[in-house]
Design a protein around this motif. Structure first.
Motif, PDB file in Angstrom:
ATOM      1  N   LYS A 130       0.226  -0.714  -4.430  1.00 13.61           N
ATOM      2  CA  LYS A 130      -1.183  -1.008  -4.687  1.00 13.61           C
ATOM      3  C   LYS A 130      -1.917   0.249  -5.126  1.00 13.61           C
ATOM      4  N   THR A 131      -1.393   1.390  -4.699  1.00  7.63           N
ATOM      5  CA  THR A 131      -2.054   2.639  -5.024  1.00  7.63           C
ATOM      6  C   THR A 131      -1.668   3.153  -6.403  1.00  7.63           C
TER       7      THR A 131
ATOM      8  N   ASN B 102       0.811  -1.213   0.000  1.00 10.00           N
ATOM      9  CA  ASN B 102       0.000   0.000   0.000  1.00 10.00           C
ATOM     10  C   ASN B 102       0.844   1.262   0.000  1.00 10.00           C
ATOM     11  N   TYR B 103       2.063   1.120   0.541  1.00 12.71           N
ATOM     12  CA  TYR B 103       2.857   2.319   0.798  1.00 12.71           C
ATOM     13  C   TYR B 103       3.994   2.438  -0.181  1.00 12.71           C
TER      14      TYR B 103
END
Lengths: 126, 596
Positions: A104-105, A83-84
């Motif tokens: 993921k972003t 995510n990061y």
């Protein structure tokens, strides 16, 4: 048949990634693991060709898992997926022996498919 | 027996001689015969009868006198006997006895009195009783003497009489008028009461000390500030031990200064030249430095007492200064000046009072610390509750205004795409679909920010070193005016796992404080091992503040950030300090024992 291991504690994300790979690539077999222990078990049993490993796994981190896999002299391509999207994570991923890094972003499906193709020559990308 | 009949014999002889002389005269003048004839034969009968009568008269007188003399003798013997008895009584008496004439001159004194006064008996005789008294007793003694003459008796208690060597002896005197050899005589019986007086003094001293202890104890129990605790103690010293003045200083350990807290007697000011005495300076400072009492009965002439003129003018002769020590902790100094030399009992009392006051000060300090810690605890928990509430409000707002709005927008867009697809026979507009991606990405960013703000997951997966570097970068990004310098000189493995979040939180708080209050444009963070400790240092070049306002934390006022940093450091076994002065910036330091 290309065997892909997905290690993530989120079943929803595992399913999304599995669907993406299965829909976009032919002859792919996806095996899943929710934590480090399951992942090592899958590695032992199915000998995957490549792996996607999330960093936050609840217990042992995906980075540690990567390090342990590398510690067993397994050379399969590993992509860290998290995510990061932080430089620290990218650096740590490289340091523990991962071959690629996806956020993921911010990463897009295209990048992931490209990496799978490049990491496993012979797999046709549509 | 012979003596008793002396007068009779003498009278008989006198009668005989009278008879012979009369006969002889007759013989010569009238008869001329032999003397014998003149006596008995040649005398006319009347003559003879006269002569015989005369002889008998003499014998009779003799007999009478013998009788009288015998009676007198018996009376004298009784008198002598009674006098002897009185004398024995007087000499053997346990008390001093003096006989005086009505003028007040000493006539006689007994052995006991001689011994008491240190005189020999004849040295005292004829002296007036006032010569044996100090001038201040004259009036009382004279009045009592006159009362004795008037009323027959009197009693005088505790009068000083002077010994031959000039020493006064306290006596009780009981006087009465008696008759001696027909003379009015004053008998004064006096008893040495020095022993009784000494016992009375001992009792009075004990009583005084009891009262002193009680007063000091009460003061120490009642007072709730140092002056209200110590001032009554100083006053009790003046009241019960007769100090000219008494003072009490307490030690300010940080500054090595003795601070005057109480002063009673002739000086009561607390803000004079002796209000702050550096340890080691002057005799009070020396007592504190050496931790030894200074006691003297010769203040005048002692070079330790600089102001000799003052001591002489005030008539101060004695000084006792005691360090107040408990265990090996010096709490202060107690000083005592007196116009009389200090008796042994006073010295002992002072030493024990100093110990008592030391305990009082210690107790007061412990209570103060406890009170402060309770206040701090209350303050912290109330701040904690309000911080928690604020934080919840912030998260609720971020979820609602950020993620909530993004998801709402996403829903509307998906519905629009579906609606259009149903109009276009199931054909989805790819362009519209692509437009969804940034919205989803935005929502993900928001969740990530909220999550990282609550607890950065990087600290769990990568550790503190990476977290510090990430935090500094993020901080610089959100505070464009501030440059950060990092000196991380420890490896991840050197940092105990349990300290990582603590160090991160302190760092985060220090940075946020600096950004909020200091107007600094440079921040330096260093994390290193030094002197066996793991040390975090955050320094800014901002405008700083008075460190004094930090302790104790002001409920309702700011400073919770600092307090929470301290709490975090101390709860995790570390120590914490803040140094700040206006215009020199602020340094926050926290350190922990480094694990081996």
């Amino acid at each position: 048949m290309l065997k892909v291991l997905i290690v993530d504690d989120s079943a929803a994300f595992r399913a999304s990634l599995r669907d993406l790979l299965c829909q976009q690539l032919s002859q792919v077999l996806v095996v899943e693991a929710a934590d480090g222990g399951e992942a090592l078990e899958q590695v032992r049993r199915t000998a995957p060709d490549l792996a996607f490993i999330d960093i936050e796994l609840g217990g042992e981190s995906g980075l540690d898992l990567t390090r342990r896999i590398r510690g067993r002299h397994l050379e399969m391509p590993i992509a860290i997926i998290t995510n990061y999207d932080l430089p620290e994570y990218r650096l740590a991923a490289r340091d523990c022996g991962a071959n690629s890094f996806f956020s993921k972003t911010s990463s897009i499906a295209e990048d992931i498919l490209t990496w799978v193709a490049s990491a496993s020559p012979g797999i046709p990308i549509p | 027996m012979k003596a008793r009949y002396g007068p009779l014999l003498a009278s008989t002889l006198a009668g005989l001689s009278f008879l012979l002389v009369d006969a002889a005269m007759d013989h010569y003048f009238f008869y001329g015969g032999s003397l014998w004839d003149a006596i008995f034969f040649k005398v006319p009968t009347p003559e003879l009868a006269m002569r015989t009568l005369g002889f008998l008269f003499f014998v009779g007188v003799g007999a009478l006198m013998t009788r009288i003399s015998a009676k007198q003798r018996r009376a004298e013997s009784i008198l002598r006997e009674s006098e002897a008895k009185y004398r024995t009584l007087m000499e053997d008496a346990g008390d001093g006895i003096a006989l005086l004439d009505v003028e007040g001159n000493l006539v006689e004194v007994n052995k006991r009195a001689e011994g008491l006064l240190g005189y020999r008996g004849d040295e005292l005789k004829k002296r007036h009783f006032t010569e044996l008294l100090p001038a201040e007793e004259h009036e009382r003694a004279t009045a009592s003497f006159e009362a004795t003459l008037r009323q027959g008796s009197s009693y005088l208690s505790d009068v000083a009489v002077l010994r031959k060597d000039g020493q006064p002896v306290p006596v009780d005197v009981s006087a009465s008028v008696i008759e001696v050899l027909g003379k009015r005589t004053i008998q004064a019986i006096f008893r040495d009461v020095s022993e009784r007086k000494r016992m009375e003094r001992v009792l009075a001293d004990r009583l005084r000390l009891e009262e002193l202890r009680a007063d000091v104890g009460a003061a120490l129990a009642r007072g709730d500030t140092l002056p209200t605790l110590l001032q009554p103690c100083a006053e009790a010293l003046v009241r019960h031990l007769g100090a000219a003045f008494a003072r009490i200083w307490t030690l300010n350990e940080a500054e090595e200064i003795l601070e005057l807290q109480a002063s009673a007697g002739m000086h009561t000011r607390l803000d004079g030249s002796r209000s702050r005495v550096p340890v080691g300076q002057g005799k009070i400072g020396v007592i504190a430095r050496d931790r030894r009492p200074i006691i003297t009965n010769s203040v005048i002439g002692d070079p330790q007492f600089i102001d000799q003129e003052w001591a002489r003018r005030e008539g101060l002769v004695a000084f006792a200064g005691h360090p107040m020590i408990l265990g090996d902790e010096l709490l202060g100094v107690m000083a005592f000046f007196a116009r009389e030399p200090l008796a042994e009992i006073t010295r002992k009392a002072l030493a024990s009072v100093a110990d008592g006051i030391a305990m009082g000060i210690r107790r007061h300090r412990v209570e103060q610390a406890q009170r402060r810690s309770e206040e701090r605890l209350r303050f912290l928990s109330s701040e904690l509750l309000s911080a928690q509430e604020t934080e919840r409000g912030r998260i609720a707002r971020e979820l609602h205004d950020g993620v909530g709005q993004s998801l709402g927008s996403l829903k509307v867009r998906v519905e629009a795409i579906l609606k259009q697809a149903s109009r276009d026979e199931g054909r989805v507009n790819l362009h519209l679909m692509e437009n969804l991606i940034p919205v989803v990405r935005g929502a993900m960013e928001e969740v990530r920010n909220i999550s990282m703000g609550l607890r950065p997951s990087i600290i769990d997966s990568l550790g503190l070193v990476a977290t510090v570097s990430w935090f500094c970068r993020e901080f610089e990004a959100s505070h464009p005016g501030i440059g950060i310098e990092q000196e991380i000189e420890v490896t991840e493995e050197e940092i105990p796992e349990r300290l990582k979040i603590v160090i991160y939180r302190i760092l985060q708080e220090a940075f946020n404080n600096s950004a909020r209050h200091s107007k600094a444009d440079r921040l330096r963070v260093s994390l290193r091992r030094e002197d066996g400790r793991l040390s975090l240092l955050v320094r800014d070049n901002g405008r700083g503040f008075e460190t004094a306002i930090l302790s104790p934390p002001q409920p309702g006022g700011g400073g919770f950030g600092l307090v929470s940093m301290r709490e975090r450091a101390e709860l995790s076994g570390g120590s914490f300090s803040v140094e700040s002065r206006p215009d020199t910036g602020t340094t926050v330091q926290a350190s922990w024992p480094a694990s081996p």
